[in-house]
Write a protein that holds these residues in place. Structure first.
Motif, PDB file in Angstrom:
ATOM      1  N   SER A 180       0.829  -1.206   0.000  1.00 28.06           N
ATOM      2  CA  SER A 180       0.000   0.000   0.000  1.00 28.06           C
ATOM      3  C   SER A 180       0.867   1.261   0.000  1.00 28.06           C
ATOM      4  N   ASP A 181       0.243   2.369  -0.347  1.00 26.63           N
ATOM      5  CA  ASP A 181       0.973   3.643  -0.404  1.00 26.63           C
ATOM      6  C   ASP A 181       1.490   4.043   0.979  1.00 26.63           C
ATOM      7  N   GLU A 182       0.693   3.769   2.027  1.00 22.98           N
ATOM      8  CA  GLU A 182       1.119   4.159   3.377  1.00 22.98           C
ATOM      9  C   GLU A 182       2.368   3.380   3.801  1.00 22.98           C
ATOM     10  N   LEU A 183       2.380   2.073   3.528  1.00 24.49           N
ATOM     11  CA  LEU A 183       3.544   1.268   3.876  1.00 24.49           C
ATOM     12  C   LEU A 183       4.743   1.643   3.003  1.00 24.49           C
ATOM     13  N   SER A 184       4.502   1.912   1.743  1.00 23.25           N
ATOM     14  CA  SER A 184       5.579   2.331   0.845  1.00 23.25           C
ATOM     15  C   SER A 184       6.213   3.626   1.322  1.00 23.25           C
ATOM     16  N   LEU A 185       5.389   4.578   1.750  1.00 23.10           N
ATOM     17  CA  LEU A 185       5.908   5.851   2.249  1.00 23.10           C
ATOM     18  C   LEU A 185       6.741   5.648   3.503  1.00 23.10           C
ATOM     19  N   ALA A 186       6.298   4.755   4.397  1.00 21.72           N
ATOM     20  CA  ALA A 186       7.050   4.500   5.626  1.00 21.72           C
ATOM     21  C   ALA A 186       8.394   3.843   5.332  1.00 21.72           C
ATOM     22  N   LEU A 187       8.428   2.907   4.381  1.00 24.56           N
ATOM     23  CA  LEU A 187       9.677   2.223   4.055  1.00 24.56           C
ATOM     24  C   LEU A 187      10.654   3.120   3.309  1.00 24.56           C
ATOM     25  N   ASN A 188      10.147   4.125   2.630  1.00 25.39           N
ATOM     26  CA  ASN A 188      11.025   5.033   1.876  1.00 25.39           C
ATOM     27  C   ASN A 188      11.646   6.112   2.753  1.00 25.39           C
ATOM     28  N   THR A 189      11.142   6.271   3.970  1.00 27.25           N
ATOM     29  CA  THR A 189      11.738   7.249   4.879  1.00 27.25           C
ATOM     30  C   THR A 189      13.033   6.695   5.458  1.00 27.25           C
ATOM     31  N   LEU A 190      13.961   7.564   5.754  1.00 30.25           N
ATOM     32  CA  LEU A 190      15.269   7.143   6.260  1.00 30.25           C
ATOM     33  C   LEU A 190      15.254   6.872   7.750  1.00 30.25           C
ATOM     34  N   LYS A 191      14.203   7.306   8.433  1.00 28.42           N
ATOM     35  CA  LYS A 191      14.127   7.122   9.876  1.00 28.42           C
ATOM     36  C   LYS A 191      12.965   6.198  10.215  1.00 28.42           C
ATOM     37  N   GLY A 192      13.056   5.559  11.373  1.00 23.85           N
ATOM     38  CA  GLY A 192      11.978   4.713  11.847  1.00 23.85           C
ATOM     39  C   GLY A 192      10.955   5.514  12.625  1.00 23.85           C
ATOM     40  N   GLY A 193       9.913   4.842  13.090  1.00 24.73           N
ATOM     41  CA  GLY A 193       8.883   5.507  13.881  1.00 24.73           C
ATOM     42  C   GLY A 193       7.542   4.841  13.682  1.00 24.73           C
ATOM     43  N   LEU A 194       6.498   5.419  14.280  1.00 23.68           N
ATOM     44  CA  LEU A 194       5.144   4.905  14.190  1.00 23.68           C
ATOM     45  C   LEU A 194       4.455   5.389  12.925  1.00 23.68           C
ATOM     46  N   PHE A 195       3.627   4.521  12.365  1.00 26.74           N
ATOM     47  CA  PHE A 195       2.779   4.895  11.232  1.00 26.74           C
ATOM     48  C   PHE A 195       1.548   4.014  11.263  1.00 26.74           C
ATOM     49  N   THR A 196       0.524   4.386  10.523  1.00 27.83           N
ATOM     50  CA  THR A 196      -0.736   3.649  10.513  1.00 27.83           C
ATOM     51  C   THR A 196      -1.008   3.112   9.119  1.00 27.83           C
ATOM     52  N   LEU A 197      -1.669   1.953   9.082  1.00 27.53           N
ATOM     53  CA  LEU A 197      -2.064   1.321   7.827  1.00 27.53           C
ATOM     54  C   LEU A 197      -3.556   1.040   7.873  1.00 27.53           C
ATOM     55  N   PRO A 198      -4.271   1.317   6.791  1.00 24.70           N
ATOM     56  CA  PRO A 198      -5.700   0.971   6.762  1.00 24.70           C
ATOM     57  C   PRO A 198      -5.888  -0.538   6.703  1.00 24.70           C
ATOM     58  N   VAL A 199      -6.965  -1.021   7.295  1.00 27.61           N
ATOM     59  CA  VAL A 199      -7.271  -2.450   7.335  1.00 27.61           C
ATOM     60  C   VAL A 199      -8.504  -2.703   6.490  1.00 27.61           C
ATOM     61  N   THR A 200      -8.409  -3.655   5.591  1.00 31.58           N
ATOM     62  CA  THR A 200      -9.523  -3.978   4.712  1.00 31.58           C
ATOM     63  C   THR A 200     -10.732  -4.432   5.523  1.00 31.58           C
ATOM     64  N   GLY A 201     -11.864  -3.781   5.276  1.00 34.29           N
ATOM     65  CA  GLY A 201     -13.092  -4.169   5.957  1.00 34.29           C
ATOM     66  C   GLY A 201     -13.264  -3.563   7.325  1.00 34.29           C
ATOM     67  N   GLN A 202     -12.347  -2.694   7.760  1.00 32.14           N
ATOM     68  CA  GLN A 202     -12.456  -2.070   9.070  1.00 32.14           C
ATOM     69  C   GLN A 202     -12.236  -0.569   8.929  1.00 32.14           C
ATOM     70  N   ASP A 203     -12.895   0.163   9.823  1.00 32.45           N
ATOM     71  CA  ASP A 203     -12.696   1.613   9.844  1.00 32.45           C
ATOM     72  C   ASP A 203     -11.569   2.011  10.784  1.00 32.45           C
ATOM     73  N   GLU A 204     -11.121   1.082  11.612  1.00 34.25           N
ATOM     74  CA  GLU A 204     -10.019   1.361  12.540  1.00 34.25           C
ATOM     75  C   GLU A 204      -8.695   0.967  11.897  1.00 34.25           C
ATOM     76  N   ASP A 205      -7.728   1.887  11.886  1.00 33.95           N
ATOM     77  CA  ASP A 205      -6.425   1.636  11.280  1.00 33.95           C
ATOM     78  C   ASP A 205      -5.538   0.852  12.240  1.00 33.95           C
ATOM     79  N   ASP A 206      -4.573   0.134  11.658  1.00 34.23           N
ATOM     80  CA  ASP A 206      -3.571  -0.579  12.443  1.00 34.23           C
ATOM     81  C   ASP A 206      -2.355   0.314  12.656  1.00 34.23           C
ATOM     82  N   SER A 207      -1.814   0.276  13.858  1.00 30.89           N
ATOM     83  CA  SER A 207      -0.599   1.037  14.171  1.00 30.89           C
ATOM     84  C   SER A 207       0.614   0.124  14.056  1.00 30.89           C
ATOM     85  N   TRP A 208       1.664   0.613  13.387  1.00 34.27           N
ATOM     86  CA  TRP A 208       2.897  -0.146  13.177  1.00 34.27           C
ATOM     87  C   TRP A 208       4.084   0.697  13.602  1.00 34.27           C
TER      88      TRP A 208
END
Length: 465
Positions: A180-208
C-alpha cells in the motif's frame, strides 16, 4: 638442501640411514685394510668393495623402510584428517598406534576433532533455534545488503510482501511497489517511527512501528528493517491506563459515597419525629442518587477487575439456546461440529451485549441474526505472524457475526466505539463494547465493527481454535 625439500620425511629418514650405513662400511673397510697385510686381505679388490657397499645399502634400506612404516601411515592419516578439517569435516577419527609420541599425537588429534564436532553441533542447534524464533516472530524482519537486496526474510515478511512466497534476492524498491501507499511511504523514509495502515473491511487503522539498523558484516554494510504491529500493544496499554484511572476514581468516590449514605440514615433518625414531607423527599433523593452512583461505580469496577478467562469446552447449541432466552434472533447457517473452547460466562456476556446493541439499533427484531462458522482470521489480506502457525498456514478458528439492519455507525463513531467511556446513548456508560473487546482479546481473539453494504451494522468476533 633445496633438493631435500622435495622429499617426504620418510624418504629423508631412509636416505639418511643408507648414507650412514655406507659411510660406516667404507670407514670400516679402510680401517681393516690398513691393519691387515694386503696379501692376506681378499677384500682389496674393487668388486668386493662394491658388493659390500651395495649389500650394506640394501640392508639399511630394508631395515629403515620396515622401521618407519608406522610413521608413514600415521603421517598420511594425519594429513588426510587435517585436509578434512580444512573442509569443515570433523567426523574423522585416527587410529591410535605406533610409539608413544605418535599415540599422543593421534590422541590429541581425536580429542580436537571431538571438541570441534561438539562445538559445531552446538552452533548448528543454536542457529536452528534462532531461525525458528525469527521465523515464528510476528514482527516483519528484512535483512538487506548495501544494494538494498533482500538477504534474509522471515515468514511474516514473506506474507506481508509476497503472499508467503520467498523474497530472497528481491530488491526493496520492487517489493515496495506491491504494498500500500502508506507502507511504501514508511519504508522510503530514512528514519523509523510509528505509522498507521488501513485495514480492509475495518474503519479502525492498524498502528505499526518501523525500526532500522545498520551494521558491518563480512566487510560489507547490511541493513536490518523490523516492522512491528503495535495496535494490540497500544490498545492494551490504553486499557491498562483506563483501568488504573477507574480504580482511582472508584476509590475516591466510594470514600465520599459511604459517609453520605451514613449521614442520610442518621438524618432520618434525627428528623423522624418532624414528619416533614419536604425533608423526607430530600433524604429520598440523596439516598436514590447515592445508590445510583454506587451502582455506576460498581459497573466501572467490574471492567477494571475483569478476571482471566477460565476456558473449557462449550457446546454451541447449548450457548445459542441460552442466548435466545434473553434476546430473540435468527440463527444463520449451521453451527460448527467441533465444540468451542472459551470461558462460557464471559463469552455469553459478550454475545448478550452485542445482541442488546443490535436490538437497540433501530432494527426490526426479526432482522437481527447470529452466525457461528469455522473460519480463518479476519482480514486475510492483512495477516501477520500472529495469524500463522509454525508452518506458515493461517490459524483456524471460529467466526461469530451479529448483524442488524439498524442505522449503523458513522466513521467517527466506528473509530471510537471500542474505547472506554465513549457512548452515543444518553444513559450509556461507554463500557459495553470495551468490555467485549477486553474479553475477546483475553481469549487471543479479535473483534471488529463495520457497516453492512446496504443498511445496518455487522460485529465480527474471531476466536482462534
Amino acid at each position: 638442501m633445496a633438493l631435500l625439500s622435495y622429499f617426504s620425511l620418510r624418504t629423508k629418514l631412509i636416505l639418511g640411514a643408507i648414507f650412514a650405513s655406507q659411510l660406516s662400511t667404507g670407514l670400516s673397510l679402510l680401517l681393516m685394510k690398513g691393519l691387515v697385510h694386503p696379501q692376506t686381505f681378499i677384500a682389496s679388490s674393487a668388486v668386493v668393495f662394491v658388493l659390500i657397499f651395495i649389500s650394506a645399502g640394501l640392508c639399511a634400506w630394508c631395515i629403515s623402510h620396515f622401521a618407519t612404516r608406522t610413521l608413514a601411515t600415521s603421517l598420511s592419516a594425519l594429513e588426510v584428517g587435517l585436509l578434512n578439517f580444512k573442509d569443515n569435516d570433523f567426523s574423522v577419527t585416527l587410529p591410535v598406534r605406533g610409539d608413544r609420541q605418535l599415540q599422543a599425537l593421534m590422541t590429541l588429534f581425536n580429542e580436537s576433532a571431538e571438541s570441534l564436532r561438539q562445538e559445531r553441533q552446538y552452533i548448528y542447534q543454536r542457529e536452528l533455534l534462532l531461525d525458528k524464533v525469527i521465523q515464528s516472530s510476528p514482527n516483519v524482519m528484512l535483512l538487506l545488503d548495501d544494494q538494498q537486496r533482500v538477504i534474509y526474510a522471515n515468514d511474516a515478511a514473506r506474507h506481508l510482501f509476497n503472499q508467503g512466497c520467498p523474497i530472497d534476492g528481491f530488491a526493496l524498491p520492487d517489493l515496495i511497489e506491491r504494498v500500500s501507499d502508506e507502507l511504501s511511504l514508511a519504508l522510503n523514509t530514512l528514519k523509523g517511527g510509528l505509522f498507521t495502515l488501513p485495514v480492509t473491511g475495518q474503519d479502525e487503522d492498524d498502528s505499526w512501528h518501523l525500526s532500522r539498523g545498520k551494521f558491518m558484516l563480512n566487510g560489507q554494510f547490511h541493513h536490518l528493517l523490523i516492522l512491528k504491529q503495535m495496535t494490540h500493544e497500544l490498545n492494551r496499554q490504553e486499557v491498562a491506563v483506563w483501568k488504573k484511572v477507574i480504580r482511582i476514581i472508584s476509590h475516591e468516590l466510594n470514600n465520599s459515597v459511604a459517609p453520605i449514605t451514613s449521614m442520610v440514615n442518621s438524618g432520618r433518625m434525627i428528623t423522624k419525629d418532624l414528619n416533614d414531607p419536604k425533608l423526607s423527599m430530600i433524604f429520598d433523593t440523596i439516598e436514590d442518587r447515592s445508590h445510583h452512583l454506587s451502582q455506576f461505580i460498581a459497573n466501572y469496577a467490574r471492567f477494571a477487575k475483569l478476571p482471566q478467562p477460565k476456558k473449557d469446552k462449550v457446546d454451541w447449541r447449548k450457548l445459542v439456546d441460552q442466548l435466545k432466552q434473553h434476546y430473540s434472533f435468527e440463527l444463520r447457517g449451521q453451527l460448527p461440529n467441533e465444540a468451542g473452547y472459551f470461558d462460557l460466562i464471559q463469552m455469553e456476556q459478550v454475545l448478550l451485549n452485542l445482541l442488546k446493541n443490535a436490538h437497540e439499533s433501530g432494527s426490526n427484531i426479526d432482522e437481527v441474526n447470529l452466525s457461528i462458522t469455522s473460519s480463518q482470521p479476519l482480514n486475510k489480506m492483512n495477516m501477520t505472524g500472529t495469524d500463522l502457525d509454525s508452518k506458515g498456514l493461517a490459524i483456524q478458528g471460529t467466526l461469530i457475526e451479529v448483524k442488524d439492519k439498524g442505522a449503523g455507525m458513522s466513521a467517527d463513531v466506528l473509530k471510537q466505539a471500542l474505547l472506554p467511556f465513549y457512548s452515543t446513548k444518553q444513559s450509556g456508560t461507554g463500557l459495553g463494547l470495551p468490555l467485549c473487546r477486553e474479553i475477546i482479546e483475553a481469549h487471543d481473539g479479535r473483534i471488529s465493527l463495520h457497516n453492512r453494504d446496504n443498511v445496518g451494522l455487522c460485529v465480527s468476533v474471531f476466536l482462534p481454535q
